[in-house]
Design a protein around this motif. Structure first.
Motif, PDB file in Angstrom:
ATOM      1  N   ILE A 246       0.824  -1.207   0.000  1.00 40.61           N
ATOM      2  CA  ILE A 246       0.000   0.000   0.000  1.00 40.61           C
ATOM      3  C   ILE A 246       0.860   1.260   0.000  1.00 40.61           C
ATOM      4  CG2 ILE A 246      -1.548   1.352   1.485  1.00 40.61           C
ATOM      5  CD1 ILE A 246      -2.913  -1.404   2.091  1.00 40.61           C
ATOM      6  N   LEU A 247       1.950   1.245   0.732  1.00 42.02           N
ATOM      7  CA  LEU A 247       2.845   2.406   0.733  1.00 42.02           C
ATOM      8  C   LEU A 247       3.439   2.644  -0.655  1.00 42.02           C
ATOM      9  CD1 LEU A 247       4.747   2.032   4.145  1.00 42.02           C
ATOM     10  CD2 LEU A 247       3.016   3.745   3.540  1.00 42.02           C
ATOM     11  N   ILE A 248       3.761   1.567  -1.370  1.00 45.09           N
ATOM     12  CA  ILE A 248       4.315   1.709  -2.720  1.00 45.09           C
ATOM     13  C   ILE A 248       3.239   2.205  -3.685  1.00 45.09           C
ATOM     14  CG2 ILE A 248       5.283   0.422  -4.669  1.00 45.09           C
ATOM     15  CD1 ILE A 248       6.756  -1.317  -2.641  1.00 45.09           C
ATOM     16  N   VAL A 249       2.020   1.678  -3.561  1.00 43.08           N
ATOM     17  CA  VAL A 249       0.909   2.156  -4.396  1.00 43.08           C
ATOM     18  C   VAL A 249       0.642   3.637  -4.120  1.00 43.08           C
ATOM     19  CG1 VAL A 249      -1.589   1.959  -4.789  1.00 43.08           C
ATOM     20  CG2 VAL A 249      -0.173  -0.098  -4.662  1.00 43.08           C
ATOM     21  N   LEU A 250       0.705   4.016  -2.854  1.00 42.26           N
ATOM     22  CA  LEU A 250       0.516   5.413  -2.470  1.00 42.26           C
ATOM     23  C   LEU A 250       1.598   6.299  -3.081  1.00 42.26           C
ATOM     24  CD1 LEU A 250      -0.835   7.629  -0.768  1.00 42.26           C
ATOM     25  CD2 LEU A 250       0.548   6.873   1.165  1.00 42.26           C
ATOM     26  N   LEU A 251       2.842   5.845  -3.019  1.00 36.92           N
ATOM     27  CA  LEU A 251       3.942   6.610  -3.602  1.00 36.92           C
ATOM     28  C   LEU A 251       3.761   6.755  -5.112  1.00 36.92           C
ATOM     29  CD1 LEU A 251       6.721   7.962  -3.300  1.00 36.92           C
ATOM     30  CD2 LEU A 251       7.771   5.702  -3.596  1.00 36.92           C
ATOM     31  N   ALA A 252       3.331   5.695  -5.774  1.00 37.85           N
ATOM     32  CA  ALA A 252       3.109   5.754  -7.229  1.00 37.85           C
ATOM     33  C   ALA A 252       2.026   6.766  -7.568  1.00 37.85           C
ATOM     34  CB  ALA A 252       2.724   4.373  -7.747  1.00 37.85           C
ATOM     35  N   PHE A 253       0.963   6.798  -6.775  1.00 36.93           N
ATOM     36  CA  PHE A 253      -0.107   7.767  -7.014  1.00 36.93           C
ATOM     37  C   PHE A 253       0.404   9.190  -6.855  1.00 36.93           C
ATOM     38  CE2 PHE A 253      -3.476  10.567  -5.564  1.00 36.93           C
ATOM     39  CZ  PHE A 253      -4.469  10.349  -6.506  1.00 36.93           C
ATOM     40  N   LEU A 254       1.174   9.427  -5.822  1.00 31.45           N
ATOM     41  CA  LEU A 254       1.691  10.776  -5.580  1.00 31.45           C
ATOM     42  C   LEU A 254       2.615  11.217  -6.707  1.00 31.45           C
ATOM     43  CD1 LEU A 254       2.425  10.583  -1.735  1.00 31.45           C
ATOM     44  CD2 LEU A 254       0.453  11.620  -2.870  1.00 31.45           C
ATOM     45  N   ILE A 255       3.466  10.305  -7.176  1.00 34.78           N
ATOM     46  CA  ILE A 255       4.379  10.643  -8.274  1.00 34.78           C
ATOM     47  C   ILE A 255       3.597  11.001  -9.539  1.00 34.78           C
ATOM     48  CG2 ILE A 255       6.117   9.684  -9.843  1.00 34.78           C
ATOM     49  CD1 ILE A 255       7.205   8.088  -7.471  1.00 34.78           C
ATOM     50  N   CYS A 256       2.523  10.263  -9.794  1.00 35.08           N
ATOM     51  CA  CYS A 256       1.761  10.472 -11.024  1.00 35.08           C
ATOM     52  C   CYS A 256       0.830  11.680 -10.961  1.00 35.08           C
ATOM     53  CB  CYS A 256       0.938   9.218 -11.353  1.00 35.08           C
ATOM     54  SG  CYS A 256       1.921   7.787 -11.861  1.00 35.08           S
ATOM     55  N   GLN A 287      -0.415  20.100 -19.615  1.00 31.77           N
ATOM     56  CA  GLN A 287      -0.821  19.039 -20.522  1.00 31.77           C
ATOM     57  C   GLN A 287       0.024  17.783 -20.314  1.00 31.77           C
ATOM     58  OE1 GLN A 287      -3.359  19.055 -22.786  1.00 31.77           O
ATOM     59  NE2 GLN A 287      -3.986  21.059 -22.034  1.00 31.77           N
ATOM     60  N   ILE A 288       1.326  17.955 -20.172  1.00 31.72           N
ATOM     61  CA  ILE A 288       2.226  16.809 -19.990  1.00 31.72           C
ATOM     62  C   ILE A 288       1.869  16.046 -18.727  1.00 31.72           C
ATOM     63  CG2 ILE A 288       4.610  16.129 -19.522  1.00 31.72           C
ATOM     64  CD1 ILE A 288       5.495  18.461 -21.333  1.00 31.72           C
ATOM     65  N   PHE A 289       1.720  16.751 -17.613  1.00 31.35           N
ATOM     66  CA  PHE A 289       1.423  16.089 -16.340  1.00 31.35           C
ATOM     67  C   PHE A 289       0.011  15.508 -16.324  1.00 31.35           C
ATOM     68  CE2 PHE A 289       4.775  19.003 -14.379  1.00 31.35           C
ATOM     69  CZ  PHE A 289       5.737  18.004 -14.396  1.00 31.35           C
ATOM     70  N   PHE A 290      -0.900  16.141 -17.053  1.00 32.01           N
ATOM     71  CA  PHE A 290      -2.270  15.624 -17.129  1.00 32.01           C
ATOM     72  C   PHE A 290      -2.272  14.242 -17.774  1.00 32.01           C
ATOM     73  CE2 PHE A 290      -6.192  15.391 -19.811  1.00 32.01           C
ATOM     74  CZ  PHE A 290      -7.094  15.211 -18.789  1.00 32.01           C
ATOM     75  N   TYR A 291      -1.583  14.096 -18.888  1.00 30.51           N
ATOM     76  CA  TYR A 291      -1.554  12.803 -19.570  1.00 30.51           C
ATOM     77  C   TYR A 291      -0.649  11.808 -18.852  1.00 30.51           C
ATOM     78  CZ  TYR A 291      -3.996  15.235 -23.296  1.00 30.51           C
ATOM     79  OH  TYR A 291      -4.922  15.950 -24.008  1.00 30.51           O
ATOM     80  N   PHE A 292       0.381  12.297 -18.191  1.00 34.00           N
ATOM     81  CA  PHE A 292       1.241  11.404 -17.410  1.00 34.00           C
ATOM     82  C   PHE A 292       0.464  10.768 -16.262  1.00 34.00           C
ATOM     83  CE2 PHE A 292       4.181  10.895 -13.747  1.00 34.00           C
ATOM     84  CZ  PHE A 292       4.947   9.858 -14.254  1.00 34.00           C
ATOM     85  N   ALA A 293      -0.492  11.497 -15.681  1.00 32.64           N
ATOM     86  CA  ALA A 293      -1.274  10.980 -14.560  1.00 32.64           C
ATOM     87  C   ALA A 293      -2.068   9.736 -14.952  1.00 32.64           C
ATOM     88  CB  ALA A 293      -2.213  12.067 -14.030  1.00 32.64           C
ATOM     89  N   PHE A 294      -2.437   9.602 -16.247  1.00 33.03           N
ATOM     90  CA  PHE A 294      -3.171   8.421 -16.695  1.00 33.03           C
ATOM     91  C   PHE A 294      -2.368   7.144 -16.477  1.00 33.03           C
ATOM     92  CE2 PHE A 294      -5.527  11.085 -20.131  1.00 33.03           C
ATOM     93  CZ  PHE A 294      -6.308  11.655 -19.131  1.00 33.03           C
ATOM     94  N   PHE A 295      -1.049   7.260 -16.514  1.00 31.49           N
ATOM     95  CA  PHE A 295      -0.190   6.084 -16.383  1.00 31.49           C
ATOM     96  C   PHE A 295      -0.396   5.380 -15.048  1.00 31.49           C
ATOM     97  CE2 PHE A 295       4.042   4.202 -15.342  1.00 31.49           C
ATOM     98  CZ  PHE A 295       4.028   3.199 -16.306  1.00 31.49           C
ATOM     99  N   ASN A 296      -0.876   6.106 -14.048  1.00 33.32           N
ATOM    100  CA  ASN A 296      -1.111   5.510 -12.734  1.00 33.32           C
ATOM    101  C   ASN A 296      -2.127   4.369 -12.801  1.00 33.32           C
ATOM    102  OD1 ASN A 296      -2.854   6.031  -9.817  1.00 33.32           O
ATOM    103  ND2 ASN A 296      -0.658   5.674  -9.734  1.00 33.32           N
ATOM    104  N   SER A 297      -3.077   4.457 -13.725  1.00 32.42           N
ATOM    105  CA  SER A 297      -4.098   3.414 -13.857  1.00 32.42           C
ATOM    106  C   SER A 297      -3.528   2.116 -14.409  1.00 32.42           C
ATOM    107  CB  SER A 297      -5.233   3.908 -14.768  1.00 32.42           C
ATOM    108  OG  SER A 297      -5.875   5.035 -14.199  1.00 32.42           O
ATOM    109  N   VAL A 298      -2.394   2.183 -15.081  1.00 37.18           N
ATOM    110  CA  VAL A 298      -1.699   0.991 -15.567  1.00 37.18           C
ATOM    111  C   VAL A 298      -0.678   0.518 -14.541  1.00 37.18           C
ATOM    112  CG1 VAL A 298      -0.157   0.099 -17.370  1.00 37.18           C
ATOM    113  CG2 VAL A 298      -2.039   1.633 -17.977  1.00 37.18           C
TER     114      VAL A 298
END
Length: 355
Positions: A246-256, A287-298
């Motif tokens: 969960i901590l790793i998933v949380l970190l991934a969300f924050l990065i994205c 725009q870059i960060f908006f589309y980068f955030a989608f990567f979190n779902s993968v």
């Protein structure tokens, strides 16, 4: 703040194509983003659908009931699946240079799916952080609260609250008749006030408050884990493994997602002339960060497999269940076939005897 790019691409206006119009940075119609972004979104969508369906199938088909942590992770997978299922429509929209060909219903639903994903993801992670905080910091006094039923009810409440928070998307998102663009159509007479009120409210509710809660719980969790290691006390195996994942998933969300939220805050400041957007390239980075955030779902389902030992164990058990089920089905069919043949032989024998 609506979780949506506020910049206006050049194709959305027939005005003079200058660097800025009404203080808003604009795109070149021949920008590379109109070819690269649709391909990127298509890949994200395809991978996201396959991986998140796989995660939900593992949690649903496993013979054992999900734990509290697994309920939250499956809820996160559902939010990601909702998003990636809608992204192909947005990819076509970008490829057509922000000309919306799908009608007003999808013009509302697709942005709604993106904002719902962002809200549901962060508030599910709030629930996850609180659950880990209670499990590690107050394990004895809160055991009765940490039950699967309460976790399911909490997820229902989160989805309900997120729907309410995203009602403005359903109300104001419309198609502009002049160029068939899907945009936020705030009331003309109160446009600035309405937009500012929605932006400020959503900055607080979608970013500042949940991040503060997550930050507080995470600090307490890390402190509790350090104390257990220092005192040579072994954390219960399942709890420790769930906490690590969960901590790793949380970190991934924050990065994205955090970079996008930060840029959106800067964008909000620029709208009140505190910052100059084009000078700071806020439009492009947004725009870059908006589309980068989608990567979190993968990324989430990949992390479940790579980091989650319990999840990998569940995957093996589910495949074993399916294999055993196929074997038993095949055995049953073979038995019925043999039985039918035996009955047929006996009937033939009786017939010949009568003859």
């Amino acid at each position: 703040m609506t979780l949506w790019p506020t910049s206006i691409p050049a194709s959305l206006s027939h005005e003079n194509q200058s660097n800025t119009v009404d203080g808003v940075c604009r795109y070149d119609r021949n920008s590379l983003m109109f070819t690269v972004v649709p391909v990127y979104i298509g890949i994200i969508s395809a991978l996201g659908i396959i991986l998140n369906v796989f995660v939900l199938m593992v949690f649903c088909l496993h013979k054992k009931a999900c734990t509290v942590a697994e309920i939250y992770l499956s809820n996160l997978a559902a939010a990601d699946l909702f998003l990636v299922s809608m992204l192909p429509f947005w990819a076509v929209n970008v490829a057509k240079r922000y000309t919306w060909p799908f009608g007003e219903s999808l013009c509302k639903l697709v942005p709604f799916s993106i904002t719902m994903n962002a809200y549901c993801s962060i508030y599910t992670l709030v629930l996850v952080s609180i659950d880990r905080y209670l499990a590690l910091v107050h394990p004895l006094t809160t055991e009765s609260v940490r039950r699967p039923l309460y976790a399911k009810l909490a997820c229902v409440v989160v989805w309900g609250v997120c729907v309410l928070l995203n009602v403005p998307v359903l109300i104001y998102r419309k198609i502009r008749e002049s160029d068939t663009a899907c945009f936020n159509a705030y009331p003309t007479e109160t446009k600035k006030e309405t937009e500012t009120a929605i932006n400020i409210t959503n900055v607080i509710l979608s970013f500042i408050i949940p991040i503060l809660i997550i930050f507080f719980c995470t600090l307490k969790i890390i402190h509790a884990l350090r104390n257990r290691l220092r005192d040579s006390l072994n954390t219960e195996g399942k709890e420790q493994k769930a906490t690590t994942l969960i901590l790793i998933v949380l970190l991934a969300f924050l990065i994205c997602w955090v970079p996008y939220h930060v840029i959106k805050i800067l964008d909000l400041l620029s709208r009140h002339n505190i910052l100059t957007r084009c000078d700071m390239y806020l439009n492009l980075t947004q725009q870059i960060f908006f589309y980068f955030a989608f990567f979190n779902s993968v990324l989430n389902p990949i992390l479940y497999v790579c980091v989650g030992r319990n999840f990998r164990k569940k995957v093996k058990e589910v495949f074993s269940q399916m294999s055993n089920k196929r074997k038993s089905t095949f055995s049953l069919v073979s038995t019925r076939t043999n039985l039918s043949r035996s009955v047929g032989t006996q009937e033939a024998t009786k017939s010949s005897a009568y003859l």
